[in-house]
Design a protein around this motif. Structure first.
Motif, PDB file in Angstrom:
ATOM      1  N   GLU A 201     -18.009 -52.629 -30.928  1.00 15.46           N
ATOM      2  CA  GLU A 201     -18.731 -53.859 -30.591  1.00 15.46           C
ATOM      3  C   GLU A 201     -17.969 -55.088 -31.075  1.00 15.46           C
ATOM      4  OE1 GLU A 201     -22.522 -53.224 -32.362  1.00 15.46           O
ATOM      5  OE2 GLU A 201     -23.308 -52.038 -30.671  1.00 15.46           O
ATOM      6  N   ALA A 202     -17.383 -55.002 -32.273  1.00 18.69           N
ATOM      7  CA  ALA A 202     -16.606 -56.128 -32.803  1.00 18.69           C
ATOM      8  C   ALA A 202     -15.388 -56.408 -31.935  1.00 18.69           C
ATOM      9  CB  ALA A 202     -16.184 -55.844 -34.243  1.00 18.69           C
ATOM     10  N   ALA A 203     -14.852 -55.344 -31.297  1.00 14.46           N
ATOM     11  CA  ALA A 203     -13.706 -55.502 -30.404  1.00 14.46           C
ATOM     12  C   ALA A 203     -14.129 -55.885 -28.986  1.00 14.46           C
ATOM     13  CB  ALA A 203     -12.894 -54.212 -30.382  1.00 14.46           C
ATOM     14  N   GLU A 204     -15.424 -56.136 -28.804  1.00 11.67           N
ATOM     15  CA  GLU A 204     -15.992 -56.531 -27.508  1.00 11.67           C
ATOM     16  C   GLU A 204     -15.751 -55.477 -26.430  1.00 11.67           C
ATOM     17  OE1 GLU A 204     -14.520 -60.421 -26.614  1.00 11.67           O
ATOM     18  OE2 GLU A 204     -15.685 -61.371 -28.218  1.00 11.67           O
ATOM     19  N   CYS A 205     -15.895 -54.222 -26.837  1.00 15.36           N
ATOM     20  CA  CYS A 205     -15.770 -53.126 -25.882  1.00 15.36           C
ATOM     21  C   CYS A 205     -17.031 -53.062 -25.024  1.00 15.36           C
ATOM     22  CB  CYS A 205     -15.578 -51.800 -26.614  1.00 15.36           C
ATOM     23  SG  CYS A 205     -15.491 -50.372 -25.515  1.00 15.36           S
ATOM     24  N   PRO A 206     -16.882 -53.045 -23.702  1.00  9.70           N
ATOM     25  CA  PRO A 206     -18.064 -53.043 -22.831  1.00  9.70           C
ATOM     26  C   PRO A 206     -18.737 -51.680 -22.705  1.00  9.70           C
ATOM     27  CG  PRO A 206     -16.087 -52.989 -21.497  1.00  9.70           C
ATOM     28  CD  PRO A 206     -15.631 -53.138 -22.929  1.00  9.70           C
ATOM     29  N   LEU A 207     -18.109 -50.625 -23.210  1.00 11.38           N
ATOM     30  CA  LEU A 207     -18.682 -49.290 -23.101  1.00 11.38           C
ATOM     31  C   LEU A 207     -19.463 -48.967 -24.365  1.00 11.38           C
ATOM     32  CD1 LEU A 207     -15.657 -47.324 -21.574  1.00 11.38           C
ATOM     33  CD2 LEU A 207     -17.599 -48.350 -20.383  1.00 11.38           C
ATOM     34  N   PRO A 208     -20.770 -48.790 -24.276  1.00 12.32           N
ATOM     35  CA  PRO A 208     -21.574 -48.539 -25.470  1.00 12.32           C
ATOM     36  C   PRO A 208     -21.624 -47.055 -25.827  1.00 12.32           C
ATOM     37  CG  PRO A 208     -23.009 -48.692 -23.583  1.00 12.32           C
ATOM     38  CD  PRO A 208     -21.608 -48.915 -23.058  1.00 12.32           C
ATOM     39  N   ILE A 209     -21.758 -46.767 -27.106  1.00 10.39           N
ATOM     40  CA  ILE A 209     -22.057 -45.408 -27.540  1.00 10.39           C
ATOM     41  C   ILE A 209     -23.559 -45.206 -27.408  1.00 10.39           C
ATOM     42  CG2 ILE A 209     -22.041 -43.769 -29.449  1.00 10.39           C
ATOM     43  CD1 ILE A 209     -19.576 -45.137 -30.524  1.00 10.39           C
ATOM     44  N   VAL A 210     -23.950 -44.269 -26.570  1.00  8.51           N
ATOM     45  CA  VAL A 210     -25.364 -44.036 -26.285  1.00  8.51           C
ATOM     46  C   VAL A 210     -25.870 -42.887 -27.154  1.00  8.51           C
ATOM     47  CG1 VAL A 210     -27.045 -43.411 -24.508  1.00  8.51           C
ATOM     48  CG2 VAL A 210     -25.057 -44.839 -23.917  1.00  8.51           C
ATOM     49  N   THR A 211     -26.973 -43.111 -27.838  1.00  8.88           N
ATOM     50  CA  THR A 211     -27.608 -42.065 -28.638  1.00  8.88           C
ATOM     51  C   THR A 211     -28.635 -41.324 -27.789  1.00  8.88           C
ATOM     52  OG1 THR A 211     -27.353 -43.333 -30.683  1.00  8.88           O
ATOM     53  CG2 THR A 211     -28.997 -41.571 -30.688  1.00  8.88           C
ATOM     54  N   VAL A 212     -28.503 -40.014 -27.715  1.00  3.07           N
ATOM     55  CA  VAL A 212     -29.489 -39.172 -27.045  1.00  3.07           C
ATOM     56  C   VAL A 212     -30.247 -38.465 -28.156  1.00  3.07           C
ATOM     57  CG1 VAL A 212     -29.890 -37.323 -25.387  1.00  3.07           C
ATOM     58  CG2 VAL A 212     -27.976 -38.899 -25.060  1.00  3.07           C
ATOM     59  N   ARG A 213     -31.388 -38.983 -28.485  1.00  6.05           N
ATOM     60  CA  ARG A 213     -32.115 -38.565 -29.690  1.00  6.05           C
ATOM     61  C   ARG A 213     -32.364 -37.052 -29.707  1.00  6.05           C
ATOM     62  NH1 ARG A 213     -34.223 -41.693 -33.270  1.00  6.05           N
ATOM     63  NH2 ARG A 213     -34.091 -43.490 -31.859  1.00  6.05           N
ATOM     64  N   GLY A 214     -32.007 -36.458 -30.839  1.00  5.65           N
ATOM     65  CA  GLY A 214     -32.216 -35.033 -31.014  1.00  5.65           C
ATOM     66  C   GLY A 214     -31.145 -34.166 -30.386  1.00  5.65           C
ATOM     67  N   VAL A 215     -30.187 -34.778 -29.695  1.00  4.08           N
ATOM     68  CA  VAL A 215     -29.146 -33.994 -29.010  1.00  4.08           C
ATOM     69  C   VAL A 215     -27.757 -34.387 -29.491  1.00  4.08           C
ATOM     70  CG1 VAL A 215     -28.168 -33.291 -26.796  1.00  4.08           C
ATOM     71  CG2 VAL A 215     -30.628 -33.783 -26.990  1.00  4.08           C
ATOM     72  N   GLY A 216     -27.398 -35.675 -29.307  1.00  2.00           N
ATOM     73  CA  GLY A 216     -26.060 -36.103 -29.687  1.00  2.00           C
ATOM     74  C   GLY A 216     -25.774 -37.513 -29.203  1.00  2.00           C
ATOM     75  N   TRP A 217     -24.513 -37.765 -28.837  1.00  2.00           N
ATOM     76  CA  TRP A 217     -24.081 -39.096 -28.434  1.00  2.00           C
ATOM     77  C   TRP A 217     -23.150 -38.984 -27.235  1.00  2.00           C
ATOM     78  CZ3 TRP A 217     -24.382 -37.295 -33.375  1.00  2.00           C
ATOM     79  CH2 TRP A 217     -25.230 -37.984 -34.271  1.00  2.00           C
ATOM     80  N   MET A 218     -22.959 -40.112 -26.540  1.00  2.00           N
ATOM     81  CA  MET A 218     -22.053 -40.091 -25.407  1.00  2.00           C
ATOM     82  C   MET A 218     -21.472 -41.478 -25.162  1.00  2.00           C
ATOM     83  SD  MET A 218     -24.502 -40.071 -22.001  1.00  2.00           S
ATOM     84  CE  MET A 218     -23.108 -40.412 -20.931  1.00  2.00           C
TER      85      MET A 218
END
Length: 225
Positions: A201-218
């Motif tokens: 986010e500090a590097a202004e990356c437009p791709l977010p890390i998405v949290t899938v609760r109880g499973v993982g991240w993507m």
């Protein structure tokens, strides 16, 4: 990136493990051929450092099984310095042959060089949108600007890029980030993901890390963002 270190001399194993940790690698240490086989069966390693003089087997006999059909590079790390030994190691499938004693910076450089070779699944620059990750140098950038990351955050980012568009389960991320000997708190992975998210986010990356609760991240695929 996860390394299997097969070395039966504890002081040397500690020195190598510390040097690799500082360079950003997760390390599993096996002191015997039997332990190495067990660890290799449990985890897919990106690189193997293999001593030949093990207490329960000759490392050359162990080498083919650790290479996993040629998919995993192997560097022999041994005191055997005769030409016949070096030829036997290289002809036996080793990607490099390092004679002890070795300076730790040189050993780390040889690891990176082997991982950069064409054809190694781990030896490439990964690209996802503006994010670039040099998997050998363990360095990341966004839009060409370096992004300072710790070794565990680099490991998380590598796994998320390789799984772009799919959820990376918690267990898969833990296997990518931590060695068997690492002391891991209950929220350690969440903390690493959080640090990585803040850095992107500090590097202004437009791709977010998405949290899938109880499973993982993507990380989403660029064309899906």
């Amino acid at each position: 990136m996860r390394v299997l270190l097969v070395e039966d001399h504890p002081p040397l194993a500690d020195a190598v493990r510390d040097a690799l940790h500082r360079a950003g690698f997760a390390v599993d240490h096996a002191g015997t051929a039997g332990d190495a086989r067990e660890m290799s069966a449990l985890v897919d390693h990106d690189l193997v450092l293999l001593d030949l003089g093990l207490p329960d087997a000759d490392g050359l006999r162990l080498l083919p099984s650790l290479r996993k059909d040629g998919r995993v590079p192997v560097i022999v790390l041994t005191a055997r310095d005769q030409l016949t030994d070096r030829l036997a190691g290289l002809d036996g499938g080793a990607d490099d042959y390092v004679v002890k004693p070795v300076e730790m910076p040189e050993l780390v450089a040889r690891c990176r060089a082997v991982l950069r070779r064409p054809g190694d699944r781990s030896g490439t620059t990964l690209q996802l949108g503006p994010i670039a990750l040099d998997t050998a140098a363990r360095s990341a950038s966004v839009g060409g600007a370096p992004v300072p990351l710790g070794r565990r955050e680099v490991a998380v980012l590598e796994h998320l890029i390789r799984a772009a568009g799919r959820v990376a389960p918690r267990r898969a991320l833990e296997e990518a980030v931590y060695g068997f000997d690492d002391e891991v708190g209950p929220n350690a992975l969440e903390a690493s993901v959080s640090r990585l998210r803040r850095a992107l986010e500090a590097a202004e990356c437009p791709l977010p890390i998405v949290t899938v609760r109880g499973v993982g991240w993507m990380l989403p695929r660029e064309d899906a963002h």
